[in-house]
Design a protein around this motif. Structure first.
Motif, PDB file in Angstrom:
ATOM      1  N   LEU A  46       1.045  -1.194  -0.152  1.00  0.00           N
ATOM      2  CA  LEU A  46      -0.046   0.075  -0.061  1.00  0.00           C
ATOM      3  C   LEU A  46       0.828   1.291  -0.085  1.00  0.00           C
ATOM      4  CD1 LEU A  46      -2.682   1.672   0.495  1.00  0.00           C
ATOM      5  CD2 LEU A  46      -2.452   1.325   2.902  1.00  0.00           C
ATOM      6  N   ALA A  47       1.962   1.168   0.772  1.00  0.00           N
ATOM      7  CA  ALA A  47       2.874   2.536   0.595  1.00  0.00           C
ATOM      8  C   ALA A  47       3.532   2.597  -0.509  1.00  0.00           C
ATOM      9  CB  ALA A  47       3.789   2.180   1.682  1.00  0.00           C
ATOM     10  N   GLY A  48       3.934   1.767  -1.130  1.00  0.00           N
ATOM     11  CA  GLY A  48       4.332   1.936  -2.374  1.00  0.00           C
ATOM     12  C   GLY A  48       3.280   2.246  -3.529  1.00  0.00           C
ATOM     13  N   GLN A  49       2.158   1.894  -3.519  1.00  0.00           N
ATOM     14  CA  GLN A  49       1.254   2.106  -4.420  1.00  0.00           C
ATOM     15  C   GLN A  49       0.772   3.401  -4.217  1.00  0.00           C
ATOM     16  OE1 GLN A  49       0.349  -0.051  -6.603  1.00  0.00           O
ATOM     17  NE2 GLN A  49      -1.153   1.416  -7.721  1.00  0.00           N
ATOM     18  N   LEU A  50       0.649   3.916  -2.811  1.00  0.00           N
ATOM     19  CA  LEU A  50       0.116   5.443  -2.598  1.00  0.00           C
ATOM     20  C   LEU A  50       1.633   6.423  -3.118  1.00  0.00           C
ATOM     21  CD1 LEU A  50      -1.716   5.160   0.633  1.00  0.00           C
ATOM     22  CD2 LEU A  50      -2.574   5.380  -1.891  1.00  0.00           C
ATOM     23  N   LEU A  51       2.892   5.870  -2.790  1.00  0.00           N
ATOM     24  CA  LEU A  51       3.711   6.662  -3.382  1.00  0.00           C
ATOM     25  C   LEU A  51       3.690   6.829  -4.651  1.00  0.00           C
ATOM     26  CD1 LEU A  51       6.382   8.029  -2.134  1.00  0.00           C
ATOM     27  CD2 LEU A  51       7.663   5.855  -2.464  1.00  0.00           C
ATOM     28  N   TRP A  52       3.436   5.900  -5.534  1.00  0.00           N
ATOM     29  CA  TRP A  52       3.509   5.888  -6.785  1.00  0.00           C
ATOM     30  C   TRP A  52       2.331   6.872  -7.438  1.00  0.00           C
ATOM     31  CZ3 TRP A  52       5.367   5.985 -11.478  1.00  0.00           C
ATOM     32  CH2 TRP A  52       4.451   5.779 -12.428  1.00  0.00           C
ATOM     33  N   ILE A  53       1.097   6.604  -6.710  1.00  0.00           N
ATOM     34  CA  ILE A  53       0.108   7.540  -7.260  1.00  0.00           C
ATOM     35  C   ILE A  53       0.547   8.981  -6.961  1.00  0.00           C
ATOM     36  CG2 ILE A  53      -2.290   8.314  -6.590  1.00  0.00           C
ATOM     37  CD1 ILE A  53      -2.777   5.418  -6.225  1.00  0.00           C
ATOM     38  N   THR A  54       1.147   9.224  -5.839  1.00  0.00           N
ATOM     39  CA  THR A  54       1.718  10.638  -5.422  1.00  0.00           C
ATOM     40  C   THR A  54       2.698  11.277  -6.453  1.00  0.00           C
ATOM     41  OG1 THR A  54       1.431  10.060  -3.065  1.00  0.00           O
ATOM     42  CG2 THR A  54       2.779  12.266  -3.840  1.00  0.00           C
ATOM     43  N   LEU A  55       3.710  10.182  -6.699  1.00  0.00           N
ATOM     44  CA  LEU A  55       4.561  10.758  -8.008  1.00  0.00           C
ATOM     45  C   LEU A  55       3.644  10.926  -9.411  1.00  0.00           C
ATOM     46  CD1 LEU A  55       7.384  10.918  -9.022  1.00  0.00           C
ATOM     47  CD2 LEU A  55       7.375   8.636  -9.486  1.00  0.00           C
ATOM     48  N   ARG A  56       2.604  10.123  -9.779  1.00  0.00           N
ATOM     49  CA  ARG A  56       2.043  10.520 -11.028  1.00  0.00           C
ATOM     50  C   ARG A  56       1.118  11.772 -10.712  1.00  0.00           C
ATOM     51  NH1 ARG A  56       0.340  10.455 -14.609  1.00  0.00           N
ATOM     52  NH2 ARG A  56      -1.326   9.293 -15.118  1.00  0.00           N
ATOM     53  N   LEU A  57       0.636  12.210  -9.529  1.00  0.00           N
ATOM     54  CA  LEU A  57      -0.035  13.340  -9.331  1.00  0.00           C
ATOM     55  C   LEU A  57       1.065  14.500  -9.457  1.00  0.00           C
ATOM     56  CD1 LEU A  57      -2.234  12.702  -6.307  1.00  0.00           C
ATOM     57  CD2 LEU A  57      -2.755  12.369  -8.747  1.00  0.00           C
ATOM     58  N   LEU A  58       2.100  14.297  -9.078  1.00  0.00           N
ATOM     59  CA  LEU A  58       3.184  15.288  -9.084  1.00  0.00           C
ATOM     60  C   LEU A  58       3.449  15.731 -10.582  1.00  0.00           C
ATOM     61  CD1 LEU A  58       5.351  17.156  -8.017  1.00  0.00           C
ATOM     62  CD2 LEU A  58       6.882  15.295  -7.632  1.00  0.00           C
ATOM     63  N   ILE A  59       3.745  14.622 -11.150  1.00  0.00           N
ATOM     64  CA  ILE A  59       4.207  14.883 -12.762  1.00  0.00           C
ATOM     65  C   ILE A  59       2.601  15.514 -13.517  1.00  0.00           C
ATOM     66  CG2 ILE A  59       4.256  13.453 -15.007  1.00  0.00           C
ATOM     67  CD1 ILE A  59       5.562  11.190 -13.411  1.00  0.00           C
ATOM     68  N   GLY A  60       1.540  15.223 -13.039  1.00  0.00           N
ATOM     69  CA  GLY A  60       0.276  16.113 -13.764  1.00  0.00           C
ATOM     70  C   GLY A  60       0.496  17.309 -13.363  1.00  0.00           C
ATOM     71  N   ALA A  61       0.776  17.602 -12.012  1.00  0.00           N
ATOM     72  CA  ALA A  61       0.542  19.068 -11.627  1.00  0.00           C
ATOM     73  C   ALA A  61       1.771  20.011 -12.390  1.00  0.00           C
ATOM     74  CB  ALA A  61       0.790  18.924 -10.157  1.00  0.00           C
ATOM     75  N   VAL A  62       2.875  19.281 -12.403  1.00  0.00           N
ATOM     76  CA  VAL A  62       4.231  20.089 -13.104  1.00  0.00           C
ATOM     77  C   VAL A  62       3.672  20.384 -14.663  1.00  0.00           C
ATOM     78  CG1 VAL A  62       6.275  20.088 -13.881  1.00  0.00           C
ATOM     79  CG2 VAL A  62       5.890  19.244 -11.600  1.00  0.00           C
ATOM     80  N   ILE A  63       2.980  19.394 -15.436  1.00  0.00           N
ATOM     81  CA  ILE A  63       2.761  19.581 -16.632  1.00  0.00           C
ATOM     82  C   ILE A  63       1.491  20.778 -16.633  1.00  0.00           C
ATOM     83  CG2 ILE A  63       1.432  18.392 -18.766  1.00  0.00           C
ATOM     84  CD1 ILE A  63       2.627  15.886 -17.818  1.00  0.00           C
ATOM     85  N   PHE A  64       0.486  20.584 -15.903  1.00  0.00           N
ATOM     86  CA  PHE A  64      -0.464  21.852 -15.750  1.00  0.00           C
ATOM     87  C   PHE A  64       0.076  23.042 -15.443  1.00  0.00           C
ATOM     88  CE2 PHE A  64      -4.014  24.313 -14.599  1.00  0.00           C
ATOM     89  CZ  PHE A  64      -5.190  23.680 -15.235  1.00  0.00           C
TER      90      PHE A  64
END
Length: 273
Positions: free
Chosen positions: A123-141
């Motif tokens: 779970l920790a790894g999955q949430l960490l990955w989701i957070t990384l995906r969110l960071l990538i999307g936020a920077v693109i926006f």
């Protein structure tokens, strides 16, 4: 679709630690993402470009700066909130069907926890990955917003961590729920239709909630998107007081904590026989 499993560390005779197990999951997800990132272009690039262009520039050209927009051009008024809203939508999507699929169809969560990796570490790894995906999307926006004139000044960068926090606060409870779902996951579709969409429309993304009837304003106040919108808009456009900032962060942090605790329980129930 290729199964995503945690990379197997070299045998050492020791059980891997929490951080190492989590990063192994992130590494596995990243390897998959490097091969399939083009499929995310619509959600991470094209959708923000069209949405901010249509609402901020086209529709926004008909809205004069005034009290409703805090004196700013409309594109600058909605850009921070659209950033938070887009990241939140991505968070719910990433924590919903992909998590359910990993339990039920791909079953890679089953494979991962057949190793010394525990459900909590997974779970920790999955949430960490989701957070990384969110960071990538936020920077693109953020970059798209710069191209379209959506940011008033350099303080716009502060909207990125706010958006990621808001998205993570919503991703954790959705992942907790996804771990309990069996079947086709219609409940996850209902979350998007009856929770995410109304929040986007009525949580201060496009207009201040003061324009809403007084009786329904509490619904906006308890929505994580409103707290993220107010925090991002206040940091980028000014006018945010310290007590208000603490209140918004506390609400999002509490939601994240509750979601993580609930997800640990549901992941354990689903994966431990």
């Amino acid at each position: 679709m290729t199964d995503i499993t945690a990379a197997t560390p070299r045998a050492t005779g020791r059980v891997v630690g929490v951080w190492r197990a989590a990063t192994l999951r992130v590494e596995a997800c990243w390897r998959w993402y490097r091969r399939s990132w083009r499929t995310t272009l619509q959600a991470s690039v094209l959708q923000p470009l069209l949405f901010l262009g249509a609402m901020g520039l086209c529709f926004g050209s008909q809205v004069r700066p005034g009290p409703a927009t805090d004196g700013h051009p409309y594109v600058q008024y909605i850009a921070p909130a659209l950033l938070v809203s887009t990241v939140l939508t991505t968070a719910v999507a990433e924590a919903g069907k992909p998590v359910l699929s990993s339990f039920q169809w791909q079953r890679d969560f089953i494979a991962v926890t057949a190793t010394p990796v525990t459900p909590g570490q997974l779970l920790a790894g999955q949430l960490l990955w989701i957070t990384l995906r969110l960071l990538i999307g936020a920077v693109i926006f953020l970059l798209i917003g710069i191209l379209l004139g959506g940011w008033a000044d350099g303080w716009a960068v502060l909207a990125v961590p706010v958006a990621v926090l808001t998205g993570a606060a919503c991703a954790a409870p959705v992942a907790a729920y996804a771990a309990t779902v069996r079947g086709d996951g219609h409940g996850l579709v209902a979350i998007n239709r009856f929770v995410v969409l109304p929040m986007t429309l009525f949580a201060g993304t496009f207009f201040p909630i003061s324009a809403l009837p007084l009786a329904v304003r509490p619904l906006a106040w308890i929505s994580p998107l409103w707290h993220g919108n107010e925090l991002a808009r206040g940091l980028t456009l000014g006018g945010l007081t310290a007590p208000a900032a603490v209140g918004h962060v506390t609400f999002l942090g509490a939601l994240l904590t509750v979601g993580v605790v609930a997800a640990r329980r549901t992941f354990h129930r689903r994966l431990v026989v």
